[in-house]
Scaffold this motif. Structure first.
Motif, PDB file in Angstrom:
ATOM      1  N   ALA A 182       0.845  -1.208   0.000  1.00 27.49           N
ATOM      2  CA  ALA A 182       0.000   0.000   0.000  1.00 27.49           C
ATOM      3  C   ALA A 182       0.875   1.251   0.000  1.00 27.49           C
ATOM      4  CB  ALA A 182      -0.921  -0.009   1.212  1.00 27.49           C
ATOM      5  N   ARG A 183       1.954   1.238   0.763  1.00 29.11           N
ATOM      6  CA  ARG A 183       2.856   2.386   0.804  1.00 29.11           C
ATOM      7  C   ARG A 183       3.493   2.614  -0.565  1.00 29.11           C
ATOM      8  NH1 ARG A 183       7.852   3.630   0.651  1.00 29.11           N
ATOM      9  NH2 ARG A 183       8.578   1.484   0.589  1.00 29.11           N
ATOM     10  N   LYS A 184       3.935   1.532  -1.200  1.00 36.05           N
ATOM     11  CA  LYS A 184       4.549   1.650  -2.528  1.00 36.05           C
ATOM     12  C   LYS A 184       3.536   2.151  -3.560  1.00 36.05           C
ATOM     13  CE  LYS A 184       8.170  -1.806  -1.901  1.00 36.05           C
ATOM     14  NZ  LYS A 184       8.660  -3.140  -2.301  1.00 36.05           N
ATOM     15  N   ALA A 185       2.299   1.670  -3.480  1.00 33.93           N
ATOM     16  CA  ALA A 185       1.268   2.130  -4.410  1.00 33.93           C
ATOM     17  C   ALA A 185       0.998   3.623  -4.212  1.00 33.93           C
ATOM     18  CB  ALA A 185      -0.017   1.323  -4.221  1.00 33.93           C
ATOM     19  N   ALA A 186       0.916   4.052  -2.959  1.00 29.42           N
ATOM     20  CA  ALA A 186       0.691   5.474  -2.680  1.00 29.42           C
ATOM     21  C   ALA A 186       1.863   6.313  -3.180  1.00 29.42           C
ATOM     22  CB  ALA A 186       0.488   5.688  -1.176  1.00 29.42           C
ATOM     23  N   GLN A 187       3.079   5.809  -3.012  1.00 32.53           N
ATOM     24  CA  GLN A 187       4.266   6.526  -3.488  1.00 32.53           C
ATOM     25  C   GLN A 187       4.256   6.609  -5.013  1.00 32.53           C
ATOM     26  OE1 GLN A 187       6.612   8.079  -1.536  1.00 32.53           O
ATOM     27  NE2 GLN A 187       7.270   8.952  -3.471  1.00 32.53           N
ATOM     28  N   ALA A 188       3.834   5.525  -5.672  1.00 30.06           N
ATOM     29  CA  ALA A 188       3.762   5.528  -7.135  1.00 30.06           C
ATOM     30  C   ALA A 188       2.747   6.562  -7.621  1.00 30.06           C
ATOM     31  CB  ALA A 188       3.392   4.134  -7.649  1.00 30.06           C
ATOM     32  N   VAL A 189       1.617   6.683  -6.922  1.00 30.79           N
ATOM     33  CA  VAL A 189       0.606   7.688  -7.293  1.00 30.79           C
ATOM     34  C   VAL A 189       1.182   9.092  -7.121  1.00 30.79           C
ATOM     35  CG1 VAL A 189      -1.607   8.703  -6.607  1.00 30.79           C
ATOM     36  CG2 VAL A 189      -1.396   6.229  -6.849  1.00 30.79           C
TER      37      VAL A 189
END
Length: 121
Positions: free
Chosen positions: A47-54
C-alpha cells in the motif's frame, strides 16, 4: 536402586511427552503469528509503494504539464513575433508602394488602381 530409577523414568516419560507436545504447539503458534505479521507487513508495504507511485506519477504529470505550458508560451511568442515581423515588413513597404503609386501618373490617389498598387503583389 535401579528399579527405582527405571520407575522414575517411566513416570517422567508421560510428563516429558506432554511438555514436548505443548512446546511444539507453542512453536507452531509462534510461527503462524509471525507469518500473519509478515503478511500484514507486506500488505502495508504494498500500500505504501502504491501510494508513493501515485504521488510520483502526479509529480511527473505536473512537470510535464509545466513543461508543455512553457513550450506553448514560447510557441505563442514565436507566432506573435512572426506576425509582428510580417506586419512590420508590410508596414515598412507600404510607404514605398504609396510613393510608387503617386509617381505613376495614370493612377490617382483614392482610385482602385492606387489601392491595388498600394496593396502590392
Amino acid at each position: 536402586m535401579i528399579p527405582n530409577i527405571v520407575e522414575t523414568l517411566l513416570a517422567a516419560k508421560d510428563k516429558l511427552q506432554s511438555l514436548m507436545t505443548a512446546e511444539d504447539e507453542a512453536a507452531a503458534k509462534r510461527k503462524r503469528e509471525w507469518e500473519e505479521e509478515w503478511e500484514r507487513y507486506e500488505r502495508r508495504e504494498d500500500a505504501r509503494k502504491a501510494a508513493q507511485a501515485v504521488t510520483d506519477s502526479r509529480q511527473q504529470l505536473a512537470e510535464i504539464i509545466d513543461t508543455w505550458g512553457k513550450a506553448m508560451t514560447v510557441e505563442r511568442f514565436r507566432g506573435c513575433a512572426s506576425a509582428a515581423a510580417e506586419y512590420g515588413s508590410r508596414a515598412s513597404t507600404a510607404p514605398d508602394r504609396a510613393a510608387d503609386a503617386r509617381e505613376d501618373n495614370d493612377v490617382k490617389p483614392g482610385s482602385a488602381g492606387f489601392h491595388r498598387k498600394l496593396a502590392g503583389p
